[in-house]
Design an enzyme around this catalytic site. Structure first.
Site, PDB file in Angstrom:
ATOM      1  N   SER A  26     -25.377 -31.811  13.274  1.00 54.55           N
ATOM      2  CA  SER A  26     -26.536 -31.093  13.770  1.00 54.55           C
ATOM      3  C   SER A  26     -26.378 -30.723  15.357  1.00 54.55           C
ATOM      4  O   SER A  26     -26.382 -31.469  15.961  1.00 54.55           O
ATOM      5  CB  SER A  26     -28.049 -31.783  13.593  1.00 54.55           C
ATOM      6  OG  SER A  26     -28.973 -30.980  14.140  1.00 54.55           O
ATOM      7  N   HIS A  49     -24.783 -27.732  10.987  1.00 56.39           N
ATOM      8  CA  HIS A  49     -26.007 -28.086  10.340  1.00 56.39           C
ATOM      9  C   HIS A  49     -27.023 -27.232  11.807  1.00 56.39           C
ATOM     10  O   HIS A  49     -27.096 -27.873  12.833  1.00 56.39           O
ATOM     11  CB  HIS A  49     -26.376 -29.376  10.343  1.00 56.39           C
ATOM     12  CG  HIS A  49     -27.833 -29.722   9.815  1.00 56.39           C
ATOM     13  ND1 HIS A  49     -28.051 -29.722   8.354  1.00 56.39           N
ATOM     14  CD2 HIS A  49     -28.942 -30.089  10.529  1.00 56.39           C
ATOM     15  CE1 HIS A  49     -29.474 -29.841   7.978  1.00 56.39           C
ATOM     16  NE2 HIS A  49     -30.044 -30.046   9.282  1.00 56.39           N
ATOM     17  N   ASP A  51     -30.857 -26.472  12.686  1.00 53.36           N
ATOM     18  CA  ASP A  51     -32.180 -26.886  12.592  1.00 53.36           C
ATOM     19  C   ASP A  51     -32.987 -25.730  13.031  1.00 53.36           C
ATOM     20  O   ASP A  51     -33.189 -25.273  14.199  1.00 53.36           O
ATOM     21  CB  ASP A  51     -32.443 -28.102  13.148  1.00 53.36           C
ATOM     22  CG  ASP A  51     -31.784 -29.224  12.506  1.00 53.36           C
ATOM     23  OD1 ASP A  51     -32.318 -29.345  11.268  1.00 53.36           O
ATOM     24  OD2 ASP A  51     -31.094 -30.043  13.142  1.00 53.36           O
ATOM     25  N   MET A  53     -36.759 -24.520  13.692  1.00 50.95           N
ATOM     26  CA  MET A  53     -38.083 -24.815  13.718  1.00 50.95           C
ATOM     27  C   MET A  53     -39.117 -23.875  14.477  1.00 50.95           C
ATOM     28  O   MET A  53     -38.565 -23.407  15.486  1.00 50.95           O
ATOM     29  CB  MET A  53     -37.937 -26.433  14.631  1.00 50.95           C
ATOM     30  CG  MET A  53     -37.266 -27.442  14.052  1.00 50.95           C
ATOM     31  SD  MET A  53     -37.404 -29.025  14.973  1.00 50.95           S
ATOM     32  CE  MET A  53     -36.113 -29.905  14.365  1.00 50.95           C
ATOM     33  N   HIS A  82     -30.952 -25.144   8.034  1.00 55.45           N
ATOM     34  CA  HIS A  82     -32.083 -26.094   7.520  1.00 55.45           C
ATOM     35  C   HIS A  82     -33.338 -25.501   8.202  1.00 55.45           C
ATOM     36  O   HIS A  82     -33.611 -25.756   9.385  1.00 55.45           O
ATOM     37  CB  HIS A  82     -31.859 -27.351   7.958  1.00 55.45           C
ATOM     38  CG  HIS A  82     -33.070 -28.519   7.721  1.00 55.45           C
ATOM     39  ND1 HIS A  82     -33.215 -29.707   8.275  1.00 55.45           N
ATOM     40  CD2 HIS A  82     -34.200 -28.525   6.940  1.00 55.45           C
ATOM     41  CE1 HIS A  82     -34.249 -30.404   8.039  1.00 55.45           C
ATOM     42  NE2 HIS A  82     -34.915 -29.393   7.284  1.00 55.45           N
ATOM     43  N   MET A  84     -36.947 -25.358   8.887  1.00 58.95           N
ATOM     44  CA  MET A  84     -38.406 -26.120   9.119  1.00 58.95           C
ATOM     45  C   MET A  84     -39.307 -25.102   9.542  1.00 58.95           C
ATOM     46  O   MET A  84     -39.826 -25.090  10.546  1.00 58.95           O
ATOM     47  CB  MET A  84     -38.086 -27.192   9.877  1.00 58.95           C
ATOM     48  CG  MET A  84     -37.198 -28.534   9.392  1.00 58.95           C
ATOM     49  SD  MET A  84     -36.522 -29.560  10.562  1.00 58.95           S
ATOM     50  CE  MET A  84     -35.085 -28.838  10.699  1.00 58.95           C
ATOM     51  N   MET A 153     -35.021 -36.001   3.381  1.00 61.03           N
ATOM     52  CA  MET A 153     -35.018 -36.179   4.693  1.00 61.03           C
ATOM     53  C   MET A 153     -35.178 -37.654   5.139  1.00 61.03           C
ATOM     54  O   MET A 153     -36.072 -38.378   4.270  1.00 61.03           O
ATOM     55  CB  MET A 153     -36.355 -35.542   5.473  1.00 61.03           C
ATOM     56  CG  MET A 153     -36.316 -33.898   5.557  1.00 61.03           C
ATOM     57  SD  MET A 153     -35.076 -33.127   6.640  1.00 61.03           S
ATOM     58  CE  MET A 153     -35.333 -34.329   8.443  1.00 61.03           C
ATOM     59  N   ASP A 191     -30.451 -36.304   6.140  1.00 60.82           N
ATOM     60  CA  ASP A 191     -30.668 -35.864   7.422  1.00 60.82           C
ATOM     61  C   ASP A 191     -31.835 -36.584   8.244  1.00 60.82           C
ATOM     62  O   ASP A 191     -32.774 -36.751   7.823  1.00 60.82           O
ATOM     63  CB  ASP A 191     -31.173 -34.562   7.355  1.00 60.82           C
ATOM     64  CG  ASP A 191     -31.348 -33.937   8.616  1.00 60.82           C
ATOM     65  OD1 ASP A 191     -30.754 -34.242   9.703  1.00 60.82           O
ATOM     66  OD2 ASP A 191     -31.893 -32.551   8.646  1.00 60.82           O
TER      67      ASP A 191
END
Ligand code: DX5
Ligand code: ZN
Length: 239
Positions: A26, A49, A51, A53, A82, A84, A153, A191
Site C-alpha cells: 500500500s 495498492h 488507498d 480516501m 481501494h 474508501m 478489511m 488489508d
C-alpha cells in the site's frame, strides 16, 4: 477454530492450487512527495495498492482520480485501487477507465453493487467488493459471480499502521468457503496490519492477496520485505 470440520488448514486448501499468493504494498505508507520513486521501490510486487480516501466514508483524506491517472502513467506494476469513499456508484468506474487493473469499492457505501461491478468490468477493470470488519460476507455470497475479488478489511479502514484484527479470521474462512462453493474465480484480499508476524494466519484462513503498507514501506529493503511476505504466505498454505 479446531472444532470446525474442515480444520484450520482446510480453508487455505480451498485456494486453487495454481494460485500463488499476491503481495500488493500500500502506497499509503510511501513518501507522497516521491511517488514515482516509491512505486519503483516495489516493482517486484504484484500490484500497487492505492488507498483513495475522501474524508467522509473514512476520516482520512488521501488522493483521488487525477493522482491515480498520474500514477498509472509511471507505475511499473498494475494499480489496485481501494476506494474508501462515499457514493462509489458515481466515482468508481472512472478509476477503471483510467487504467487501474483493479477497482474495489466498499459494500457499505454502494447503492447498487451489481450494477457498479458490471460498469467497472465493462471499463476494463477487475471489480472488488470490500467489507469493513463488522460487515458480514453472507449478504454478498450470491453475488460472487459479479466480482473478481472480495476484500476483507483486517483493520477499520482509514489509516495505516494499525494492528491486525484477529476477530476477522472467521469471516476470512467463511469467505474462502463461499468462494470455493460458488465455483467462481474470485480472489480474497486482506488489508490492514498484514506483516511477517500476521500474514500466515491470514493465509491459513484462505486469503490469497495481501496488502501491506507499513510492513513494506517501513522496511529498509522493500523488495526483501515483499519476498519474505510472499514466502511466508506460500509456506503457510502448501497443498
Ligand atoms: C487502511 C488502508 C490500508 C493501509 C494498510 O485503511 O486500506 O491499505 O494502507 O496499511 P498497514 O499495512 O500499515 O496496516
Ligand atoms: Zn487499502
Amino acid at each position: 477454530m479446531t472444532s470446525d470440520p474442515r480444520g484450520v488448514a482446510g480453508y487455505c486448501r480451498a485456494v486453487p492450487q495454481d494460485r500463488e499468493p499476491r503481495i500488493n504494498p500500500s502506497i499509503l505508507s510511501a513518501d507522497f512527495a516521491n511517488l514515482q520513486a516509491e512505486l519503483d521501490r516495489i516493482s517486484t510486487a504484484d500490484a500497487a495498492h492505492v488507498d483513495v480516501m475522501d474524508g467522509h466514508f473514512v476520516p482520512n483524506l488521501t488522493l483521488g482520480l487525477p493522482i491515480v491517472e498520474a500514477l498509472q502513467r509511471v507505475s511499473p506494476i498494475p494499480l489496485d485501487c481501494h476506494l474508501m469513499i462515499d457514493d462509489p456508484d458515481r466515482w468508481a468506474p472512472a478509476y477503471a477507465e483510467a487504467g487501474a487493473a483493479g477497482v474495489t469499492f466498499h459494500a457499505e457505501a454502494a447503492t447498487a453493487p451489481v450494477k457498479l461491478a458490471r460498469e467497472i468490468r465493462k471499463a476494463g477493470g477487475r471489480a472488488g467488493i470490500a467489507l469493513r470488519p463488522a460487515t458480514p460476507v453472507e449478504p454478498y455470497v450470491d453475488l460472487l459471480g459479479e466480482f473478481d475479488m472480495v476484500l476483507v478489511m483486517t483493520v477499520e479502514p482509514g489509516f495505516g499502521g494499525q494492528g491486525f484484527l484477529d476477530v476477522t479470521l472467521p469471516k476470512i474462512r467463511r469467505a474462502r468457503a463461499a468462494i470455493g462453493d460458488s465455483g467462481f474465480d474470485v480472489r480474497l484480499q486482506v488489508d490492514g496490519g498484514v506483516s511477517a508476524s500476521t500474514i500466515e494466519r491470514a493465509a491459513e484462513a484462505g486469503a490469497d492477496v495481501f496488502v501491506a503498507g507499513s510492513a513494506v514501506y517501513g522496511a529498509d529493503d522493500a523488495a526483501a520485505a515483499i519476498g519474505e511476505l510472499r514466502h511466508l504466505a506460500a509456506a503457510a498454505c502448501r497443498h
